[in-house]
Design a protein around this motif. Structure first.
Motif, PDB file in Angstrom:
ATOM      1  N   GLY A 147       0.844  -1.190   0.000  1.00 23.96           N
ATOM      2  CA  GLY A 147       0.000   0.000   0.000  1.00 23.96           C
ATOM      3  C   GLY A 147       0.874   1.231   0.000  1.00 23.96           C
ATOM      4  N   CYS A 181      -1.264   2.632   3.758  1.00 22.37           N
ATOM      5  CA  CYS A 181      -2.695   2.470   3.525  1.00 22.37           C
ATOM      6  C   CYS A 181      -2.909   1.317   2.559  1.00 22.37           C
ATOM      7  N   ARG A 182      -3.400   0.219   3.064  1.00 19.28           N
ATOM      8  CA  ARG A 182      -3.803  -0.882   2.178  1.00 19.28           C
ATOM      9  C   ARG A 182      -5.019  -0.447   1.377  1.00 19.28           C
ATOM     10  N   ALA A 183      -5.869   0.298   2.053  1.00 17.37           N
ATOM     11  CA  ALA A 183      -7.077   0.864   1.461  1.00 17.37           C
ATOM     12  C   ALA A 183      -7.383   2.103   2.283  1.00 17.37           C
ATOM     13  N   PRO A 184      -8.284   2.965   1.803  1.00 19.57           N
ATOM     14  CA  PRO A 184      -8.556   4.187   2.566  1.00 19.57           C
ATOM     15  C   PRO A 184      -8.964   3.905   4.012  1.00 19.57           C
TER      16      PRO A 184
END
Lengths: 339, 339, 339
Positions: B182, B278-281
């Motif tokens: 990320g 951040c892997r995702a938000p």
């Protein structure tokens, strides 16, 4: 009349509130209850209306409240993504800064493409079936949302192989688009119906996870890891454009504005973004537009190189919106900028 | 009492000096002799104390000199990395802005992890032996320092193969950590003990050699070149975060502050950084923290989008520190912000 | 005498005009007819002289016009790339800000290298034949221009294989240079002959298509796509440098200035850029210099962290140039800064 500027607590609300205050207007925040603490930290809202979610903007009491404060709503990305936008533009009776009908066009792929075609803007090719593919493509799987569910294929055979591997049998719901190789740029424009002029206020590129982390993984490790790219926006990085490219982008922006005037009366009002890939400095493909403020403008809450040329210090997009509202009030032309 | 702000000539000294002057305080530079010319170019130090290196801050005459000027030292990364920090916080008798004990915690991996655990913050998994590995990992070799001596492995087998190839027989001294895929973000926070509040003053990502140059090398060439990634910080790139992610980061920051209050009395004071992937938000992993000013704040010597919302123009982290010192002087609460 | 500042409409003209006005000087734009609309949007030129292209600057009437306005021309990248620069510096009789002879040196690879050698600056190795190659290289094909026509090879064998595949038989016209693995940085310097001092006013990295888009394509897809990298500048991204690296860069900049004084009298005047690759924070290789304003300074039209330390708000490179001109007028030292 004592106009106030209202927005929903998300996306670019901070600069919209700050901009309103800097232009001497009251700032109203429709604040999701869960984010009350966040927005109170910044002490920017003169009025706080607590809601549960964007849907609540349609509540009668909320609308009455806004009306009583002579509010103009500034719409942004969250409003478009989190409600049934068709219903919203019909049922939300409070004045909206900008052309509310355009928000519907923005959220409908076919209308969007019609608008870009009308403007004579080059867009990536789309393919209705894997068999037609004759170039690298990016594929959106059925149900893909918010940057997940995409993959890249280098051509027809690679695409068919990958679809088979994923167990995708039907092509229904697939969206297959040319993968244009080049860097992305997101110029932030503002069309002023009062001045009848397009302004450039900033440029950014998005910072997306995980796709912007791939480059830091050595190719040999990537091959072992077999990472699937995702395109979820986490933030933005500021840019300036090569000065000799500005003309071309203004040209695209103006043709876009003209097309909106033709197809979606009264046409563009206020902020928009032309989301482009540059194959080369003079070879620009537009893969997307936003017909309202984009989050990349958050980079320039304290001004951008471009806004500085036009307005001196501290002119964010949020403030530019408030300025247009203030000017329209002063010259009694509010009907030109709200719908 | 006529307080002065002192710092060591490196890392973020320029903005610390500038900030002191902008807040009307005297600026004292403990300047390595070899960098005298550099710092004199910027004409920011009211007093220049020449030293050979950070160690010299412990010299009795230097400390006497600082004391005679009622100096408060603002510590930064170089002070932590270039001296035996335990000895430093014990033997340096001049007041330090911030919690000096936290500097020790920052430089000890186990204490660091204890603090993050106490705060309930998600961190990358660590593995005590290659055999336990069940995900991509980043491995720090024994003696690795300042961004060199790391490598990535896609899993257990790849790791064992690579260790064998490098001739690493023993696992002692290896640090094996989950490689979280990320993008990295480095939000700069400030905790004010006077206001009892966490502020966000900027966000950056690091610009590291050679890892940030890999993406520009075509994958096929990378495979031929067989480049080993290094992670040495050369500079920083400004960012803004997606507005809907701010809440989550404030939450992490506040839990971190609470944990420091519990474990390292009197807890956090002043600037800190939550270094995250951040892997995702909504899926954020914290791999590191800094309990003092970080160099990424150098991007915002002339202000950031976030500091503009809170303070208007020109509020750097260095100036925010000086402002807290000035306010504490005015209200006779210096004991709340120095240790 | 009522000096005006003139430039050609491209590259960094906007900030040069804005800077002139901010320093109280008249701003004259030599505007390509096709870009009239673009520059009129920004309302920065006090006088507009329409021309067809850069060549037209040599027209007698244009020069007479400039002379009648006591203009000083600020040259930039477009002027260097779009005319026969040797002829230009000979036939253009209007005063030029900076050392016009250096523009010739900048555009001649051999003179350029001579200057860097004289300055004792490390440059990438060059190879006169593929057989000599013993490291990764970047190769410029005959006729390569503006970022196209380059490729990377991992070593001698890879290079020979690739040349054969491309059907390149002769080595004549090939430029083979060591490919230094590391991140690029472009610090913007200003040498003031009035103050006899080098100033750092900003740092950027370029944003180039398609090479800066490669990192977002998963390695496995890159291998299938077989993309050829191109290096065409589309824009710039702001940076700050690690503070402990500034000294080294100032050292390089000063040695460069000294070398120009020795070889190209009267030496450097005004803006220049040292274009470098950092293998490590203390291992810097200079692959290029610009002896005039670079487009990366467009990032800092509203000021940079570094210019803020020296001058407070709003000091762009364009304004710094105008400031030097104004100061030279006031002290009757114009001959020190124009040629």
């Amino acid at each position: 009349m004592n106009i106030s500027v209202a927005t929903y607590g998300s996306h670019s609300a901070l600069q919209i509130l700050k901009g309103a205050k800097d232009e001497g207007l009251r700032a109203v925040l429709l604040c999701p209850r869960s984010r009350r603490r966040l927005y109170e930290r910044f002490r920017l809202a003169d009025e706080l209306i607590l809601v549960e979610n964007v849907e609540d903007l349609l509540r009668e009491d909320v609308q009455r409240n806004l009306t009583s404060m002579s509010s103009i709503l500034v719409p942004h990305g969250t409003i478009i993504s989190d409600v049934d936008i068709k219903r919203f533009v019909k049922d939300f009776k409070v004045p909206i800064f900008g052309n509310r009908e355009l928000l519907v066009w923005e959220s409908d792929r076919e209308l969007k493409e019609m608008l870009l075609r009308e403007a004579g803007i080059e867009v990536p090719r789309a393919f209705s079936s894997p068999d037609e593919v004759d170039c690298p493509v990016i594929v959106k799987l059925p149900g893909a949302e918010g940057g997940r569910g995409y993959f890249v294929a280098s051509g027809r055979d690679d695409l068919i192989k990958k679809l088979r591997k994923m167990g995708v049998r039907m092509n229904r719901g697939l969206y297959i688009q040319e993968y244009v190789i080049g860097v992305t740029v997101y110029p932030h424009f503002f069309y002023s119906p009062l001045r009848e002029e397009v302004e450039l206020l900033g440029v950014d590129r998005r910072y997306e996870t995980n796709v912007d982390s791939l480059g830091r993984i050595p190719a040999s490790d990537q091959l072992n890891l077999n990472v699937q790219p995702t395109y979820e926006v986490v933030g933005n990085i500021p840019l300036v454009l090569r000065e000799s490219m500005l003309e071309k982008f203004f040209d695209i922006a103006e043709r876009f504005v003209e097309a909106t005037k033709k197809l979606v009366s009264p046409g563009m009002i206020g902020p928009f973004c032309i989301e482009a890939i540059c194959r080369a400095p003079d070879d620009i493909v537009v893969f997307e537009f936003s017909a309202r403020i984009v989050a990349g403008t958050n980079l320039f809450i304290n001004g951008s190189p471009y806004s500085y040329l036009l307005y001196g210090e501290g002119m964010s997009m949020g403030r530019r919106i408030a300025k247009e509202i203030r000017l329209a009030c002063e010259t009694s032309e509010l009907e030109k900028i709200v719908t």
